[in-house]
Design an enzyme around this catalytic site. Sequence first.
Site, short mmCIF file in Angstrom:
data_model
loop_
_atom_site.label_atom_id
_atom_site.label_comp_id
_atom_site.label_asym_id
_atom_site.label_seq_id
_atom_site.Cartn_x
_atom_site.Cartn_y
_atom_site.Cartn_z
N ALA A 174 0.82 -1.21 0.00
CA ALA A 174 0.00 0.00 0.00
C ALA A 174 0.86 1.26 0.00
O ALA A 174 0.46 2.28 -0.55
CB ALA A 174 -0.94 -0.01 1.19
N ASN A 176 -6.39 3.23 10.30
CA ASN A 176 -5.60 2.15 10.87
C ASN A 176 -5.44 2.25 12.38
O ASN A 176 -5.15 1.26 13.04
CB ASN A 176 -4.22 2.09 10.21
CG ASN A 176 -3.51 3.42 10.25
OD1 ASN A 176 -4.03 4.41 9.72
ND2 ASN A 176 -2.35 3.48 10.86
N THR A 211 10.14 -7.58 -12.91
CA THR A 211 9.61 -8.94 -13.06
C THR A 211 8.43 -9.10 -12.11
O THR A 211 8.55 -8.83 -10.92
CB THR A 211 10.70 -9.97 -12.71
OG1 THR A 211 11.80 -9.78 -13.59
CG2 THR A 211 10.17 -11.39 -12.85
N CYS A 218 3.49 1.98 12.57
CA CYS A 218 4.53 2.69 11.83
C CYS A 218 5.17 3.79 12.64
O CYS A 218 6.31 4.16 12.40
CB CYS A 218 3.95 3.26 10.56
SG CYS A 218 3.46 1.95 9.46
C1 LIG Z 1 -3.98 2.68 6.20
C2 LIG Z 1 -2.67 2.13 5.77
N1 LIG Z 1 -2.10 2.59 4.64
C3 LIG Z 1 -0.91 2.12 4.22
C4 LIG Z 1 -0.23 1.16 4.92
C5 LIG Z 1 1.08 0.68 4.39
O1 LIG Z 1 0.91 -0.57 3.79
P1 LIG Z 1 2.17 -1.46 3.32
O2 LIG Z 1 2.75 -1.99 4.55
O3 LIG Z 1 1.55 -2.53 2.48
O4 LIG Z 1 3.08 -0.60 2.56
C6 LIG Z 1 -0.79 0.66 6.12
C7 LIG Z 1 -0.12 -0.35 6.96
O5 LIG Z 1 1.03 -0.33 7.27
C8 LIG Z 1 -2.04 1.15 6.54
O6 LIG Z 1 -2.60 0.72 7.67
C1 LIG Z 2 20.68 -7.29 -15.63
C2 LIG Z 2 19.32 -7.20 -15.06
N1 LIG Z 2 18.95 -6.07 -14.42
C3 LIG Z 2 17.72 -5.93 -13.89
C4 LIG Z 2 16.78 -6.92 -13.96
C5 LIG Z 2 15.44 -6.70 -13.36
O1 LIG Z 2 15.36 -7.40 -12.16
P1 LIG Z 2 13.99 -7.56 -11.35
O2 LIG Z 2 13.20 -8.53 -12.12
O3 LIG Z 2 14.40 -8.09 -10.03
O4 LIG Z 2 13.34 -6.22 -11.27
C6 LIG Z 2 17.13 -8.12 -14.64
C7 LIG Z 2 16.17 -9.23 -14.83
O5 LIG Z 2 15.04 -9.13 -15.20
C8 LIG Z 2 18.42 -8.24 -15.19
O6 LIG Z 2 18.78 -9.36 -15.83
#
Ligand SMILES: Cc1ncc(COP(=O)(O)O)c(C=O)c1O
Ligand SMILES: Cc1ncc(COP(=O)(O)O)c(C=O)c1O
Lengths: 123, 123, 391, 391
Positions: free
Chosen positions: D77, D157, D245, D330
Site C-alpha cells: 500500500a 488504521n 519482473t 509505523c
Molecule cells: C492505512 C494504511 N495505509 C498504508 C499502509 C502501508 O501498507 P504497506 O505496509 O503494504 O506498505 C498501512 C499499513 O502499514 C495502513 O494501515
Molecule cells: C541485468 C538485469 N537487471 C535488472 C533486472 C530486473 O530485475 P527484477 O526482475 O528483479 O526487477 C534483470 C532481470 O530481469 C536483469 O537481468
Amino acid sequence: MSSDPYSAEVRALFAAAEHGGVLDDASCAAVEDQGVRISLFATVEEGIVTRLRFQAWGCPHVIAAAEAFCAEFEGCAASDLLEFSVSGLMQSLSVPVEKSGRILVLEDAVRSLGSIVCGASEH
Amino acid sequence: MSSDPYSAEVRALFAAAEHGGVLDDASCAAVEDQGVRISLFATVEEGIVTRLRFQAWGCPHVIAAAEAFCAEFEGCAASDLLEFSVSGLMQSLSVPVEKSGRILVLEDAVRSLGSIVCGASEH
Amino acid sequence: MTDRGQMIYMDYAASTPVDPWVVEAMTALMTADGNYSNPSSTHAAGRRSVEYIAHAAGQLASLLNTAEDTLVWTSGATESDNLAILGTAHYRRERGQHVISMRTEHKAVTDPLSELERHGFEVTWLDPDATGLLDIETLRAAMREDTQLVSIMHVNNETGIIQDIQSIGALCRENDTLFHVDAAQSCGKLPIDLTALPVDLMSVTAHKMYGPKGIGALYIADRKGVHVEPLLFGGGQQRKLRPGTLPAQQIVGFGATAAIAQSRSNDDFRHLTALRDRMWAGIRDIPGVTVNGDVANGFPGILNVSVEDIEGESLLLALEPLCVATGSACSSKSQEPSYVLRALGRSDALAQSAIRFSFGRPTTAANVDVAIELYRNSVDRLRRLAPGRAA
Amino acid sequence: MTDRGQMIYMDYAASTPVDPWVVEAMTALMTADGNYSNPSSTHAAGRRSVEYIAHAAGQLASLLNTAEDTLVWTSGATESDNLAILGTAHYRRERGQHVISMRTEHKAVTDPLSELERHGFEVTWLDPDATGLLDIETLRAAMREDTQLVSIMHVNNETGIIQDIQSIGALCRENDTLFHVDAAQSCGKLPIDLTALPVDLMSVTAHKMYGPKGIGALYIADRKGVHVEPLLFGGGQQRKLRPGTLPAQQIVGFGATAAIAQSRSNDDFRHLTALRDRMWAGIRDIPGVTVNGDVANGFPGILNVSVEDIEGESLLLALEPLCVATGSACSSKSQEPSYVLRALGRSDALAQSAIRFSFGRPTTAANVDVAIELYRNSVDRLRRLAPGRAA
Ligand SMILES: Cc1ncc(COP(=O)(O)O)c(C=O)c1O
Ligand SMILES: Cc1ncc(COP(=O)(O)O)c(C=O)c1O
C-alpha cells in the site's frame, strides 16, 4: 543484537517493583519534571536508611530505576543519598540516551530526599 | 484467456508442415517481402491443382498459413488460386494484426502462382 | 508442447526456481505459528521479526562482504536500479548533469536514464566491442568534469559478458564520479567483494539466484558523497530511503538464498562451465552459427548463439519443449531484434535468430544433450523448409 | 515474556498471518516442479506464469468488483499510495496544484503529500470530528477550482473509523476532482464495489488480510482523465505503469487471499464484532477509560482505548505477553503521541496512553478475556504505583 528495548533487568525490576508503595510516618520527597512524577519515602534510624518506598509515573525505565534505587539503598547511610548519581543505573539498566532526562528526575528526587533526611537528623 | 501466441491449429500445421518441399517439373511462384520469403510449387492437370508444395522463411504463422493453403487447395480448380484471399486463414489461425502484412505475402504468392498456372493452361 | 512434464527449462537467466530450503524459511515466517508480525511493531512479536530481518541482512552482507547497514531492501533489481540512478542523479544534480552508461544495459537501467534525459540530464551511451565488452579507454574518453554517475552492469543478461568493474570503478574514483553496478545476473554467482571493489551503488535481486521474485536490494557505499534520495515516501522504514512494511518472508528468503549461494557458488560455477562447454561443443560446427558474447571469458550460465538464415521466432517454436529466450526476457514480447545484440554489431537478421540458453543448478548434461539435438534438428528442418535466397 | 508460546497476538491491524491455503498456493509457484518461470518469457513456462497471474488478477478484481486491467501490482500500500498521489499529481499538474487530505491519514499518504508540498503543491489538511469522521461539509468548503486530487482513507488504521467514501467521491465528481482511497485496512473486510463507488484510485495490500507482505495493488479507474505517471522505469511490464519482473508467487498469494476474503468477509465481520463488543464491555467501566473512534460505527477489528493518568509505554509493557500497539505500528518507535489521536482532539496525556487492540480470524473469546484481565490489572497496578497528582 537484540531489538528488545528493555534489558532482562529492567523487565524484572518493572514486573516485581517490590518497593512500590508508600510509607506512613516517613520522610518523603516528590519531584515532577519531564513528564515524570516520582515520590520517595524513607525511614531512617541512627543515620541508616532502614526502609525505602517509591511511587512513580513514567516509562518502564523510570519505574525500574526507582525500584533499583530502593533495593540498593535500603541499609545504606542517609548521607549517601546526597551523593546519589544515576549514572550507574543508566549503564546497568541500558537506558537509551533519549531517556536520560527522565532518569535524572530520580536523581533529583533522591538528593531531595537526602537533604530532607539528613536535615531532619541534624535537628 | 490463453497467453499462448499460437493456436493449437498453428502449432499442428507448423509441426507437421507436410507440404513443405519442392516439386520438380512444376509451376513455381516466389515472392519476397516484409522480411518473409515464400515459394509455391503446383502441378495442374486438366485445370485441377493436383499437388501443392511450399517453401517459406518466416514466423510460425507464415509457415502454418502456407501449409494450410497447400492442404486446402490440392484438388481445387486452378482458377480458384486467382481469387485466393488470406482473410479466412487470418481468422482460422488467429493471426495477430501486427502480423497481417506478412501473411499477405502468401496471398501475393498464391495469386502469382494462379496467374502462372492459368496463363500456362490458356496456352 | 504445453505439457509441463516434458518441458526442459533453460532460461535460468530470466528466473530460477526457489531453493526448497529458502521456501521452508519463508513459510516459517508466514503461518500462524510463525513470525508474521509487522517488524515496525514494538511488541515481542514485532521485535522477533526485526531479528529475523537483521539475520537476513547479515547473510546478504556476508555474501557481498559489506556491512549490513549499507543494504536497502527493495522490490527487485528494477527498483534498485531506479533508486540508484534517479536517487543519485537528483541528489548530485549540483555535481553535474552528465551520466555515462552503455547501450547494452538492461532496460531497468536504460529506462531511468532516458527519464533523466527527459529532465535535462545528458547521457553518453557507450558502445561495446564485438564481444560486448567495454574498453576502458572508451570510458576514459567519455569522462567529463560534470560526469556525476557511471552505470555499467556486471554480467550482461543476454550475452553473459563480464565487465571489468574493478577497473571501471577505479577510473570513476579518479574522476570523483559515482559508480553504479547492476549485478542482477552476477550476485551469488561470481565473487563480489564490496569492501575491495570501488563500487558505490550495486543492484541485486533474489530471483536470479534461486530466491523469491519481488525482493531485491540496493547497496549504498558508506562513503562521503554517496547518497540517494528516496523514490517512495511513507512510514519511515529503512532510514526513510525505502518505506513500506518490510516484507519479512521475502527478506528472510533472500537472506537464505545468499547464504546458500555463498557456500555453493564455486561448485555452481564449475557445473555451469561444464554445461556451457558441452552445449557449445555440440553445436559449434553447425554452418553459420556464432556466439554472441565470449565463450572463453563470459559467465558460463549463459550461452547466446545466432545462426545465419534462420527466422528466430520459428526457431523458438521448433525448439519446444525447450524453454529458452530470444533476446532478453523483458523485451522478448516485442518482435524487434535485441538492441543489445545490435549494439554488438550483429545484423538484424543475425540478431533476430539469437537464442539464449541459460543453465542452472538443476540443469543436467542429459538436458544439454537434448537441447543440442533439438537445436541441430530445428536449424536443419527450418533450412530445408526455406526457399533458396535466389528463389 | 519473550517466550512466543505465551504471546497473545492482538495486532492484526499491523499485520496478519498468511492463510495456510495462500502459503500453499505460493509454494506451488516457487519450487522446481512449480511455475517459477519469468512471466515476461514467451515460452510455455513463461506463459503458464502469465496465466497464474491473470487468474490472481481475476480474484482480486472480483473481490473489488472491477475489471482486471484496472489493477496494477505494487510492493504494497505504501507504493500504491505513492504511485496514486505522486503519479496523478504530476500528470494532472495543469489541472491545478491543490490537493485535499486529512490529518488522520497514514504516513504512506501524508509523506508523499508533504513531498508534493516541497514541489510547489498546496495541500489542505482537514481535521476530523472527535470520533475521527470527516464532515462532508468541511470537505465541500475546502474544494476549489484547482483541487485536482482528494485523498481520504477508507478505514483508519488507528481508530477503525470508517469514512463515507461514497459521499466524498460524489462530491469529488461534481468538482471534476480525482478521488484516491487508501483501503489498506478495509480491503477484504468491508464490501467494496468499485463499479458502483465514485472512486478513481484505490490502494490495497495483502498483508492486512491474511496474505503475504510486500505485495499490493493500485486500482486505476478506467475513466477519462484518470491516469498516473510511473515512479519506476524499466522492462515495460504492466503497461509501463510499474515495471519489474512480476513476483508471481506474491501475486498468486494475493489472489488467493482475495478469494478467501470474498467468501469469508461476512463471517469475519460478525466474529470481529462479537470480539470487539466483548472487549469493550469488559473494560468500559474502568474509571477514565475512553474510546478513540466510535464503537457503534467503526470497523470492529479495531478497538482503540485511552485511559486517564496512565503512562502508555509502561502500560504496553505491563500488558505483555499481549501484543498490541500504541498508536500505529509505523510510528510506534517514536515516543511521540499519535498525530492521529491528537487530530481527534485528545490531549497529549490521553493520546500517549492509547492502546490499539486489533482482532483477527484466529482471535478467540478466551483471548479477549485474558486481554480484559490484563488491561484491568495493569491499569490498576500502574495507578497504585503512581504518586497522587498533588504529591
Ligand atoms: C492505512 C494504511 N495505509 C498504508 C499502509 C502501508 O501498507 P504497506 O505496509 O503494504 O506498505 C498501512 C499499513 O502499514 C495502513 O494501515
Ligand atoms: C541485468 C538485469 N537487471 C535488472 C533486472 C530486473 O530485475 P527484477 O526482475 O528483479 O526487477 C534483470 C532481470 O530481469 C536483469 O537481468
